[in-house]
Structure formats: structure tokens, C-alpha cells
Design a protein around this motif. Structure first.
Motif, mmCIF file in Angstrom:
data_model
loop_
_atom_site.group_PDB
_atom_site.id
_atom_site.type_symbol
_atom_site.label_atom_id
_atom_site.label_comp_id
_atom_site.label_asym_id
_atom_site.label_seq_id
_atom_site.Cartn_x
_atom_site.Cartn_y
_atom_site.Cartn_z
ATOM 1 N N LEU A 4 0.842 -1.185 0.000
ATOM 2 C CA LEU A 4 0.000 0.000 0.000
ATOM 3 C C LEU A 4 0.888 1.250 0.000
ATOM 4 C CD1 LEU A 4 -2.610 -1.045 2.718
ATOM 5 C CD2 LEU A 4 -2.845 -1.228 0.238
ATOM 6 N N ILE A 9 0.117 -5.818 1.116
ATOM 7 C CA ILE A 9 -1.256 -6.253 0.859
ATOM 8 C C ILE A 9 -1.347 -7.737 1.197
ATOM 9 C CG2 ILE A 9 -3.016 -6.627 -0.899
ATOM 10 C CD1 ILE A 9 -1.985 -4.154 -2.344
ATOM 11 N N PHE A 62 -9.701 -2.464 -3.401
ATOM 12 C CA PHE A 62 -8.666 -1.447 -3.208
ATOM 13 C C PHE A 62 -8.800 -0.424 -4.339
ATOM 14 C CE2 PHE A 62 -7.134 -5.310 -1.269
ATOM 15 C CZ PHE A 62 -6.443 -4.914 -0.134
ATOM 16 N N GLN A 69 -4.523 2.757 -0.815
ATOM 17 C CA GLN A 69 -4.387 3.239 0.557
ATOM 18 C C GLN A 69 -5.019 2.291 1.563
ATOM 19 O OE1 GLN A 69 -5.370 7.328 0.917
ATOM 20 N NE2 GLN A 69 -4.966 7.452 3.097
#
Length: 294
Positions: free
Chosen positions: A38, A44, A77, A89
Motif C-alpha cells: 500500500l 497487501i 482497493f 491506501q
């Protein structure tokens, strides 16, 4: 898919540990970005058995990431940076019918299955069934209904046989007709092909943008598009692929006839397959499907 919008196909993958990985191609060399992060450098990670799908979920012209997981949730996402190197984010859970989607070992795929010009969600899962979540919102603001299980014309649920577990699906136009087909993988390592057949009262030529332009659904290059509105200087028209990526765009149009020679914004000739002609009028975006056969 083209992750960094350089005109070359790259590879994305989930993995057994729940991470997301990107492999960028430069000529014949692949550079791996394992455990993609991220914006704040957090890896992730969705637990186990991540399954990625990429699309422009919110219609802002940038790739977004969707990850299925063994735990049964689907993580969205949204791209916070650009289409040339997507960064994220945080995530939200995808919902359907006002509820968070939960299907054990869910494998999401984004595709306009009912051909209404809006992306839908189709999911494989541990028990081998394939579930269809219809988008009743818009293409830039999807609202998903509760799922229905995909069935064959005899009413039998689509499911791998004889070992009916671990369905993973991919949709497209295998035989280049106007009906969607799909491939179904399973835990037994085999891949099955299901060809689409016409349904009663299903129109072959849906009225996408029928008041704006005329365009055959099956096309050869160059594609000529006759605009019914002579001046579209305040609008945008563009070509996108099945992932929502912009392939070609026209700006400040004033002609009644425009053409696309099958090249991308990078000048490369695109491959055969399914594309979409898009038009934006104010906040409204409509689409017309193109099946490119040469």
C-alpha cells in the motif's frame, strides 16, 4: 494485463499465502514485485489464497484492485495515484444486497455478463458453483444484487464434474460470436469450456447509445463510427478493454464520422477480442460493445 500502461502485457497473481504480486514485462524480461504494498508500505495481505481481479471499479479512468480470499471476503482497493503505477491506501469489503459478500474461498471475476453495459461480479468458490452478482447501479457506481447460481440450459448448476470443488472462472468470447463464453477451472486441474447460447427474449443488439451513434457489434478494422449528434465538443468518447483500461480516445469532436484503426494510445496494434466504445455526457457514461475480429 497491462499493469503500468506501457502497452505491454504484464502478469498479476495472488498466492497461497494471501499476497498480491505484479510481474512487469519489458520486452522478454519479467521483473517481479512480490508482496505488493500500500502507499504506507504495508504489505497487501488478505490471509490465504488471494485471487486478484483488476478493473476500473469507480469509473475514474484508473485501475482498481479486487482480491478474493480463502476467508470468503472480497476486498476492494481503489487506486489513489495513477493508471501508470496503481497504488492503494486501504480496502473496503464488496457488498451485495446491502450485505458484505461471504463465500468460502471466493474467486472474483469482473465481466459484463448480461451485456447491459455495466460491469458485473461473477465468483467461483470452494464447492464448485459459480455465482452471478448483477450490477443494478451504474458502470461507475456498481450496486450488486444478491447472487444467483449460474445454470446450464437444462437448469443444472454449472459445476465441475466429477470432482466438483474449487471453481475458478474466466469470461470472454471464445468463438468470436456475440454471446459470452467462459472457462471453468477446478481443484482437479482440468479446465472446462462453456459456450454461451441465446436465451428467449434476449436481444442480440442491445440499445447501447442508440441515440448517439451507430456501430456494428462485430467489426473489422478500421472501425467507422457515425455520430448522430454532429458536434460533441463538450463530451468525451473513448475505447476501453474488458478491464476498463482506456485504449484510445477522441477529444473535442466536431465530425459526423470518426475512425479507429485498432491501435492503442502507445501506437501499438491491439489484439482481437472484446472492446467497448464509451461516451460521457455530463456525469453519465454509456457503452457499446465491439467484438474485434481482425
Amino acid at each position: 494485463m497491462d499493469w503500468n500502461s506501457d502497452g505491454e502485457w504484464d502478469i498479476i497473481s495472488g498466492d497461497r499465502s494471501g499476497y498480491f504480486n505484479v510481474f512487469i514485462r519489458e520486452d522478454t524480461i519479467l521483473t517481479g514485485y512480490y508482496r505488493y504494498r500500500l502507499i504506507d508500505s504495508t504489505i497487501i495481505d488478505v490471509g490465504n489464497n488471494s485471487q486478484p481481479a483488476v478493473t476500473d471499479w469507480n469509473g475514474d479512468g484508473k485501475k482498481d484492485l479486487i482480491l478474493g480470499s480463502e476467508a470468503g471476503y472480497i476486498y476492494l482497493f481503489l487506486n489513489q495515484t495513477s493508471d501508470t503505477w496503481p497504488m492503494f491506501q486501504d480496502y473496503t469489503y464488496l457488498q451485495a444486497g446491502g450485505q458484505i459478500i461471504y463465500i468460502y474461498r471466493v474467486n472474483p471475476y469482473i465481466f459484463d455478463l448480461d451485456r447491459d453495459g455495466k460491469k458485473d461480479l461473477i465468483c467461483g468458490e470452494n464447492n464448485g458453483y459459480v455465482h452471478f452478482f448483477k450490477n443494478i447501479g451504474s458502470d461507475s457506481n456498481p450496486i450488486l444484487t444478491l447472487p444467483e447460481t449460474l445454470k446450464m440450459i437444462d437448469g443444472t448448476p454449472v459445476r465441475p464434474s466429477p470432482y466438483p470443488y474449487g471453481s475458478r472462472c474466466g469470461f470472454g468470447y471464445w468463438n468470436n460470436d456475440t454471446l459470452p463464453d467462459f472457462l471453468l477451472g477446478s481443484y482437479d486441474g482440468q479446465i472446462r469450456l462453456y459456450l454461451g447460447v441465446p436465451f428467449v427474449n434476449l436481444q442480440e443488439d442491445l440499445p447501447f447509445l442508440q441515440n448517439e451513434f451507430s456501430l456494428p457489434s462485430i467489426s473489422r478494422l478500421p472501425i467507422k463510427i457515425k455520430l448522430k449528434s454532429p458536434k460533441l465538443t463538450d463530451n468525451e468518447i473513448w475505447i476501453s478493454n474488458i478491464f476498463g483500461e482506456i485504449i484510445w480516445r477522441w477529444d473535442n469532436l466536431s465530425k459526423e464520422m470518426i475512425e479507429w484503426d485498432g491501435r492503442s494510445l502507445k501506437g501499438r496494434k491491439v489484439s482481437k477480442g472484446v472492446y467497448f466504445l464509451n461516451i460521457r455526457k455530463g456525469k453519465k457514461i454509456e457503452k457499446r460493445q465491439i467484438i474485434l475480429i481482425n
